[in-house]
Design an enzyme around this catalytic site. Structure first.
Site, PDB file in Angstrom:
ATOM      1  N   GLU A 150      -4.674   0.479  -8.895  1.00  0.00           N
ATOM      2  CA  GLU A 150      -5.186   1.170 -10.081  1.00  0.00           C
ATOM      3  C   GLU A 150      -5.611   0.183 -11.172  1.00  0.00           C
ATOM      4  O   GLU A 150      -5.015   0.115 -12.250  1.00  0.00           O
ATOM      5  CB  GLU A 150      -4.157   2.168 -10.599  1.00  0.00           C
ATOM      6  CG  GLU A 150      -3.884   3.268  -9.588  1.00  0.00           C
ATOM      7  CD  GLU A 150      -3.167   4.472 -10.162  1.00  0.00           C
ATOM      8  OE1 GLU A 150      -2.343   4.281 -11.062  1.00  0.00           O
ATOM      9  OE2 GLU A 150      -3.432   5.591  -9.703  1.00  0.00           O
ATOM     10  N   GLU A 314      -4.120   8.446  -3.152  1.00  0.00           N
ATOM     11  CA  GLU A 314      -2.886   9.115  -3.554  1.00  0.00           C
ATOM     12  C   GLU A 314      -3.235  10.554  -3.919  1.00  0.00           C
ATOM     13  O   GLU A 314      -3.931  10.787  -4.911  1.00  0.00           O
ATOM     14  CB  GLU A 314      -2.260   8.415  -4.761  1.00  0.00           C
ATOM     15  CG  GLU A 314      -1.946   6.954  -4.507  1.00  0.00           C
ATOM     16  CD  GLU A 314      -1.353   6.243  -5.725  1.00  0.00           C
ATOM     17  OE1 GLU A 314      -0.953   6.917  -6.687  1.00  0.00           O
ATOM     18  OE2 GLU A 314      -1.304   5.001  -5.697  1.00  0.00           O
TER      19      GLU A 314
END
Ligand code: GAL
Length: 681
Positions: A150, A314
């Protein structure tokens, strides 16, 4: 490539072998495979397992784990661990730490506590990447690599000394001389003129947190360039060592980062982390917000603009929870399936659930995975199994592309400027939200279309209508592209405040809308925020009333081909033109003098003939989303019900239910959170 190869959908999960006793590994992998999970992502926070002390490399832990994996058919996405530098590293080299604007150093204890520009962090990140890739790269179970975790999440501003040094270099490369920089930033204002590069810093605290706006815009570009450079540093190393068929990705998408450029330079495709349960956060729950988890379709559309077919690294599978603040309930029965299908409806051909087991310790001990702490079989694992079974009958859809006639133009310069500038941001924010809501509620699929360097008029020509809600910063190149799109037959709609800034974010000394005057055939002799005491300001478009929002540009036609379509009917604006259309080549451009709300955006869609493109095939309530993916002559229509209640949908034409292979027509019940995918020929 093993994933996204257009042959089928693949499910995965995030697994942390370092969190569990080794005795659990084998059984966990067997259970995953039994559930239909074929890929695991590992190692994104596990630097210390490979380099426990500086310069000592121990590969045994993941070797043992990958040996267990390779006794099965499980496939692995291996990560570089740079999102969490180890304690030995930050202790010895504190200059790698990120720092707040006020100068507070973010210490060891959380994650993403580093900055991209400390030379020693770049060196040590390059080394751990090289060591991991050269050691594990040849493993047969590995199918791809994730860079970091991320990028730009948590904090996307950086104020360390290394950042200041790198910022100066960035500016030297961009401007060459201080004279040019001073000119671009308008430093003559308030006596900010720089006489040496060393006088320039990343933005520092100032009264009212108001630093020179042109500097801050460049600083945002610098953050993006730094993040991209960090990704490229790693992908260049990975490419040297990994198997040629293995892919490189990272999981996003976050702010102050040109995700398009990063993907082009460093990745095979983008993956996204989709957490629609944020809409149900205990503290911040907003009953009035009709979009709730459906809002994630907006993010998915953003990801699709980067990679038309992408992965979800995710996907939410349990409750949200950090011990310090985040709390949301467990997804209700059916929601996990709905969110998975929402991702697939927008172009995801790989969906990996976060995470397999819920961690029993640490900040995220309440962030639930598929399994709870005990690991017992539960409702959510059953639901994942059912998703797997559902997808077995939908293989033909993989590889198909999202289909839309409407586009919303975006570019990073305007996005970043709108984040920094209250005048620009106030219109951008309401219009972006309104356009999304109007398209969702009217079942009008749309794409975000970025004006990247590679964008062409031919590609824009795929869209019947393009909205560029507030094209505030514009240059000749982009204006020419828009002219060509319209001249070739396209319909362009721009909203208020367009064309008033150059690419430095400085206002132009021009008749507005500046570079967009020619194509829109519009002149703006006067403009204002709608005053807080003005009440509601309305616009009349051939008898249809629309409410002006936030701002009012008072318009006049500029060319003989320009026509007044709508006028203001309130306050001192009454009688002034609010909407002008201009025939330009074979197309038309519209200049609307205000920002959009959902109703006015819906009226535009209706009047321009692009609303509800599938109404002759199916009618369904507002609460459902319609998304379409196309392959050859087949269109796959996803009907997604975001409500807890069952709804009725009506097929006006015979279609085929992809899951059952049965023909369907007439009225059908779609259960609460239900999803139906039909094939239309
Ligand atoms: C993501 C992150 C994961 C995990 C998850 C839940 O943002 O990549 O590592 O933290 O959120 O909070």
């Amino acid at each position: 490539m093993e994933l996204l190869n257009g042959e089928r959908f693949v499910l995965g999960t995030c697994y942390y072998p370092e969190h569990w006793k080794e005795e659990l590994w084998k059984e966990d992998i067997r259970r995953m495979l039994d559930t239909g999970i074929e890929v695991i992502r590992v190692a994104e926070f596990a630097w210390s397992k490979i380099e426990p002390t500086e310069g000592t490399f121990t590969y045994e832990f993941f070797d043992r784990f990958l040996d267990v994996v390779e006794e099965t058919d499980m496939k692995v996405i291996f990560c570089t661990p740079t999102a969490t530098p180890p304690a030995w590293l930050t202790e010895k080299y504190p200059e790698v730490l990120n720092v707040s604007k006020e100068g507070v150093v973010y210490r060891h204890g959380q994650r993403r506590h580093y900055n991209y520009n400390a030379p020693i962090y770049q060196e040590l990140s390059a080394r751990i990447t090289e060591k991991s890739a050269s050691h594990y790269g040849g493993r047969k179970c590995i199918i791809g690599w994730q860079i970091d975790n991320e990028i730009n999440c948590e904090k996307n501003e950086f104020y360390s000394e290394s950042d200041t040094i790198a910022f100066r270099k960035f500016l030297q490369d961009k401007y060459g001389t201080l004279e040019r920089l001073n000119e671009a930033w308008g430093t003559v204002f308030w006596n900010q003129t720089y006489t040496a590069w060393e006088e320039i810093y990343v933005p520092r605290p100032t009264y009212g947190d108001s630093t020179n706006p042109h500097e801050v815009l460049d600083y945002t570009r610098f953050i993006s360039a730094s993040a991209r450079g960090f990704a490229k540093l790693q992908s260049d190393i990975l490419r040297k060592y990994i198997k040629p068929e293995d892919f490189i990705t990272t999981n996003g998408i976050f702010g102050n980062l040109d995700n398009h450029a990063m993907t082009k330079e460093s990745l095979d495709f983008m993956t996204y982390d989709s957490y629609p349960n944020f809409a149900y956060m205990m503290k911040a729950y907003d009953e009035a917000d009709a979009m709730k988890d459906r809002k994630w379709s907006r993010n998915l559309a953003e990801v699709r603009s980067v990679s038309p077919i992408f992965g979800i690294m995710e996907q939410q599978s349990g409750a949200n929870g950090w011990n310090t603040g985040m709390a949301a309930p467990t997804p209700r029965p059916g929601q996990l399936t709905l969110w998975t299908m929402q991702s697939i409806a927008h172009g995801a051909d790989f969906v990996s659930y976060f995470r397999w087991r819920t961690c029993t310790f640490g900040t995220e001990m309440y962030w639930h995975g598929i399994l709870d702490y005990s690991g017992r079989d539960n409702r959510r694992i059953q639901e994942v199994k059912q998703v797997y079974e559902k997808l077995q009958n939908m293989k033909e859809i993989s590889g198909s592309l999202y289909e839309a006639e409407v586009g919303v133009l975006c570019d990073y310069d305007n996005i970043w400027d709108a984040n920094l500038d209250v005048w620009h941001g106030s219109v951008e924010k309401v219009s972006k939200k309104a356009l999304f809501a109007a398209m969702q509620h009217s079942h009008t699929p749309f794409d975000y279309v970025y004006l990247t360097e590679e964008q062409t008029a031919e590609n824009l020509g795929k869209y019947k209508v393009l909205f560029y809600p507030h094209a505030t910063l514009i240059n000749e190149e982009r204006a020419d592209l828009l002219k060509k799109y319209v001249a070739d037959g396209g319909i362009l709609v721009v909203g208020c405040r367009s064309g008033y800034k150059d690419m430095n974010g400085k206002c132009v000394m021009d008749y507005l809308p500046g570079l967009l005057a020619e194509v829109t055939g519009t002149d703006i002799p006067e403009y204002s925020f709608i005053a807080p005491d003005a009440g509601e300001v309305y616009v009349d478009w051939d008898g249809t009333k629309m409410k002006a929002q936030v701002f009012a540009d008072l318009l006049e036609p500029l060319s003989k081909d320009a026509k007044i379509e709508a006028t203001y009917v309130s306050d001192y604006y009454a009688g002034s033109a609010a909407l002008i259309s201009n025939s330009y080549g074979s197309g038309k451009a519209y200049y609307y003098g205000s920002a959009f709300d959902e109703e006015s955006a819906g009226i535009f869609l209706q009047k321009l003939g692009v609303a509800r493109p599938y109404q002759e095939i199916v009618t369904l309530p507002e609460v459902c989303e319609v998304s379409v993916r196309k392959k050859g002559d087949r269109k796959y229509m996803f009907l997604l019900n975001y409500s807890k209640e069952a709804v009725t949908v009506e097929f006006k034409k015979e279609v085929v239910d992809v899951e059952s292979g049965q023909a369907v027509s007439g009225k059908k019940i779609l259960d609460g959170y239900g999803v139906m995918v039909v094939c239309v020929r």
